[in-house]
Each structure stands twice: as structure tokens, then as C-alpha cells.
Design an enzyme around this catalytic site. Structure first.
Site, PDB file in Angstrom:
ATOM      1  CB  ALA A  72     -70.172  18.680  -3.373  1.00 36.87           C
ATOM      2  CG  ASP A  73     -66.861  16.703  -7.503  1.00 35.16           C
ATOM      3  OD1 ASP A  73     -66.191  18.021  -7.163  1.00 35.16           O
ATOM      4  OD2 ASP A  73     -67.006  16.258  -9.396  1.00 35.16           O
ATOM      5  CB  SER A  74     -62.304  16.339  -3.753  1.00 37.82           C
ATOM      6  OG  SER A  74     -62.356  15.180  -4.892  1.00 37.82           O
TER       7      SER A  74
ATOM      8  NE  ARG B 167     -66.544  20.230 -12.103  1.00 40.71           N
ATOM      9  CZ  ARG B 167     -66.983  19.115 -10.591  1.00 40.71           C
ATOM     10  NH1 ARG B 167     -66.231  17.435 -10.794  1.00 40.71           N
ATOM     11  NH2 ARG B 167     -66.697  19.318  -9.842  1.00 40.71           N
TER      12      ARG B 167
END
Ligand SMILES: NC(=O)c1ccc[n+]([C@@H]2O[C@H](COP(=O)([O-])OP(=O)(O)OC[C@H]3O[C@@H](n4cnc5c(N)ncnc54)[C@H](OP(=O)(O)O)[C@@H]3O)[C@@H](O)[C@H]2O)c1
Lengths: 78, 245
Positions: free
Chosen positions: A35-37, B173
Site C-alpha cells: 500500500a502507499d499513503s 492514480r
């Protein structure tokens, strides 16, 4: 396994798209699950929604593993 | 190039001069568009001019409730928001020495705070979808300043800083956040200027003309497109060379 644990794991699997066997209680979101922040913030928001509780920022900072999340939610509900 | 087919756009300030042009332009490129503003009749006029694929979504952006209701209504009408264009804006000009707190606050609330709130509200679904575009309409005045517009300049500069920070948060993203900073654009507002005022303005504009609303809508189309995927945190200045930054 408790109901809370099941639901937490389900959210993590769905959100991070990781294999079920990796999602053990000791798994660290960032180090073990990639996961990232932003993911961790999204996870906290997903937990809040699922369990109808509020997780303040200082508590959220300490939620870095599956177990941390389960423990926090269980104390809230307890 | 620059197709917006199958995309959905939420556009604020759609009842205004620039907003009307952006609405038509995104629809021409194939997007469905939610038109927001406070004047329902003006929004309906834009919508009926566009025809199918345009939805009237009135909202007062000066309150948090107005923003939340708008996002809910837009998501309902459009089935999701791929592209957010924050174009609503207002001025309450006065020299600082006489500027009232109220006029400072109104400008900050609508131009800057509502832009942030709307961006925050659409982010979650964009991040989830791994695709999104946020385009914020700033102003040349946010960079150069302008006497009589401390509140407006602060709000428009604030939009640029906010966009850069937000762009960094969501870049991986595939969500981009950019600004368009218009110079002097011909709208009902600038048409009220006298010929001598216009002449004076033009001496500072190398292109030798005021901008048109199409100059602005074209910049928005580009930033909304797939082709602009690698552009984020940027401010596109559309000012005829009036300020080269
Ligand atoms: N024209 C220029 O030369 C120029 C130059 C630089 C930047 N800009 C920027 O470009 C944008 C569009 O400007 P424009 O020239 O098209 O101005 P405009 O014709 O005055 O349009 C402003 C729009 O903002 C909406 N708005 C204002 N207050 C609102 C509120 N409380 N809640 C919801 N909507 C609100 C208005 O909706 P209602 O009328 O329905 O209330 C209108 O649709 C603005 O952000 C402006 O700062 C313009």
C-alpha cells in the site's frame, strides 16, 4: 476468527487487490501489502464506513497492520 | 484527438460566459455534462441549447451543503464524475484599505473553498476508478496581482497552490489536477468596458486582441483529454502573451 477480523480482511483484499493468504493479522499495509499513503487513508475511510465509527487522525496513524485495525475497531465497539 | 466520448463532466459556473462555452465544447467532444450555477433559468437556456446529454444541477457553492448536494445530484444524473471543471467564480472588488471582511470571505469561500470541497468530494471515486481530471479556472491576476482585487487574487493564487499539492497526492492514480489561467476574456463583463479602456488594455496584449471564451474552452478540452495524461500540477496561461510565465 471474529466477525470484525473477517470484515477488515475483506476490505483490505478488495481495496489492495492482494491475495487472501497474504492478509494475515501481522501483515503491514505498506511493507507487506504494497500500500502507499493514499491507500492507507482510503482503507481507514473504508473501515469507518463499514463499521460506522470515526477513526481520528492520531489513531489512524497507529493503524499500520491488519491486527492494529481489528484491535482499534473492537475496542470502539466493545 | 481530444475526444471526451463516454466521459462525464461536472462543470460549475455553467451559467456564465466562459462556462457556457466550456459546456458546449465538452458536449461537442462527446461528454455528458452537468451544468451548475445558481440561476436556474440561465442553466436551462444553456442546456436546451446543447440538447441531449446536458443536465441542469443548480447549487449555491458558498455553503458546504450546497457543495455536497451538488456532488450527489451530479453523481445521480451522470452516473459518476470523470472530469470536474471548477469554473464558478466571483469578484467583490475594492481597494484593500476599504475591503470588508465579508467581501474577502465571500470571494475566498466561492472561488477557493468550494473548489477544494468539490475536488475532495469527487476524488474518492476518481482514485478508485484510476482515472480522473480536475481542471480549476484560476486567473492571470492570481500570478500578477491587480489593484483592487486582493481577495480575488488571493483566491486565484490559492487555487494554483492547492492544485499543485493535490496533483502530487493523486498523480499515481492517473488523476490529473491542472489550472487554466485566463487573461482578459471578452464576456458580458468586459464588454461593459469603454473603447478607450479596451484600447489601453490592448497595448499590454501582444496578440492585439482580447481572448474569447473559445480560447478558454479549448484549453479545458486539452487538459481533460487522454492526450494530456502526462500533464499535471500545471497552470496553462491563456492570455495572449500579456504575461509570459
Ligand atoms: N472573464 C474574464 O476575463 C476572466 C478572466 C480570468 C478568470 N476568469 C474566471 O473564469 C471563470 C468564469 O468567469 P466568467 O467570465 O464566465 O464569469 P461569469 O459570467 O460572471 O460567471 C461566473 C459563474 O460563477 C457562478 N457562481 C458565482 N457565484 C456562485 C455561487 N455562490 N454558487 C454557485 N455558482 C456561482 C455563476 O453562476 P450564477 O450566475 O448562476 O450565480 C456563473 O455561472 C471565473 O472563475 C473567473 O474568475 C474570468
Amino acid at each position: 476468527m471474529s466477525d470484525v477480523a473477517d470484515r477488515v480482511k475483506k476490505i483490505v483484499i478488495e481495496h489492495l487487490g492482494v491475495d487472501e493468504e497474504k492478509v494475515v493479522e501481522s501483515a503491514n499495509f505498506i511493507e507487506d501489502l504494497g500500500a502507499d499513503s493514499l491507500d492507507t487513508v482510503e482503507l481507514v475511510m473504508a473501515f469507518e464506513e463499514e463499521f460506522g465509527c470515526e477513526i481520528p487522525d492520531d489513531a489512524a496513524e497507529n493503524i499500520s497492520t491488519i491486527k492494529n485495525a481489528i484491535d482499534f475497531i473492537e475496542t470502539q465497539q466493545g | 484527438m481530444f475526444s471526451l466520448a463516454e466521459k462525464t463532466v461536472l462543470l460549475t459556473g455553467a451559467s456564465g460566459g466562459i462556462g457556457g462555452a466550456i459546456a458546449r465544447a465538452v458536449r461537442e467532444r462527446g461528454a455528458h455534462v452537468g451544468l451548475s450555477g445558481t440561476r436556474v433559468k440561465a442553466l436551462q437556456a444553456v442546456a436546451s441549447d446543447i440538447g441531449a446529454g446536458a443536465y441542469v444541477l443548480p447549487a449555491d457553492l458558498s455553503t458546504p451543503d450546497g457543495v455536497n448536494q451538488l456532488v450527489a445530484a451530479a453523481t445521480d444524473a451522470l452516473g459518476g464524475i470523470d472530469i470536474l471543471i471548477n469554473n464558478a467564480g466571483l469578484t467583490r472588488d475594492s481597494l484593500a484599505i476599504r475591503l470588508k471582511d465579508e467581501d474577502w470571505q465571500t470571494v475566498i469561500d466561492v472561488n477557493l473553498t468550494a473548489t477544494f470541497r468539490l475536488s475532495r468530494a469527487v476524488l474518492r471515486s476518481m482514485v478508485k476508478a484510476r482515472w480522473g481530471r480536475i481542471i480549476n479556472i484560476s486567473s492571470i491576476v492570481g500570478i500578477t496581482g491587480n489593484a483592487g482585487q486582493t481577495n480575488y487574487a488571493a483566491s486565484k493564487a490559492g487555487i494554483i497552490g492547492m492544485s499543485k499539492a493535490l496533483a502530487q497526492e493523486v498523480a499515481n492514480r492517473s488523476v490529473t489536477v491542472n489550472c487554466v489561467a485566463p487573461g482578459f476574456i471578452t464576456t458580458a463583463m468586459t464588454e461593459a468596458l469603454s473603447t478607450s479602456q479596451t484600447q489601453k488594455l490592448l497595448t499590454n496584449i501582444p496578440t492585439g486582441r482580447l481572448g474569447t471564451v473559445h480560447d478558454i474552452s479549448a484549453a479545458c478540452i486539452y487538459l481533460a483529454s487522454e492526450e494530456a495524461a502526462y500533464v499535471t500540477g500545471h497552470t496553462l496561461h491563456v492570455n495572449g502573451g500579456m504575461a509570459m510565465i
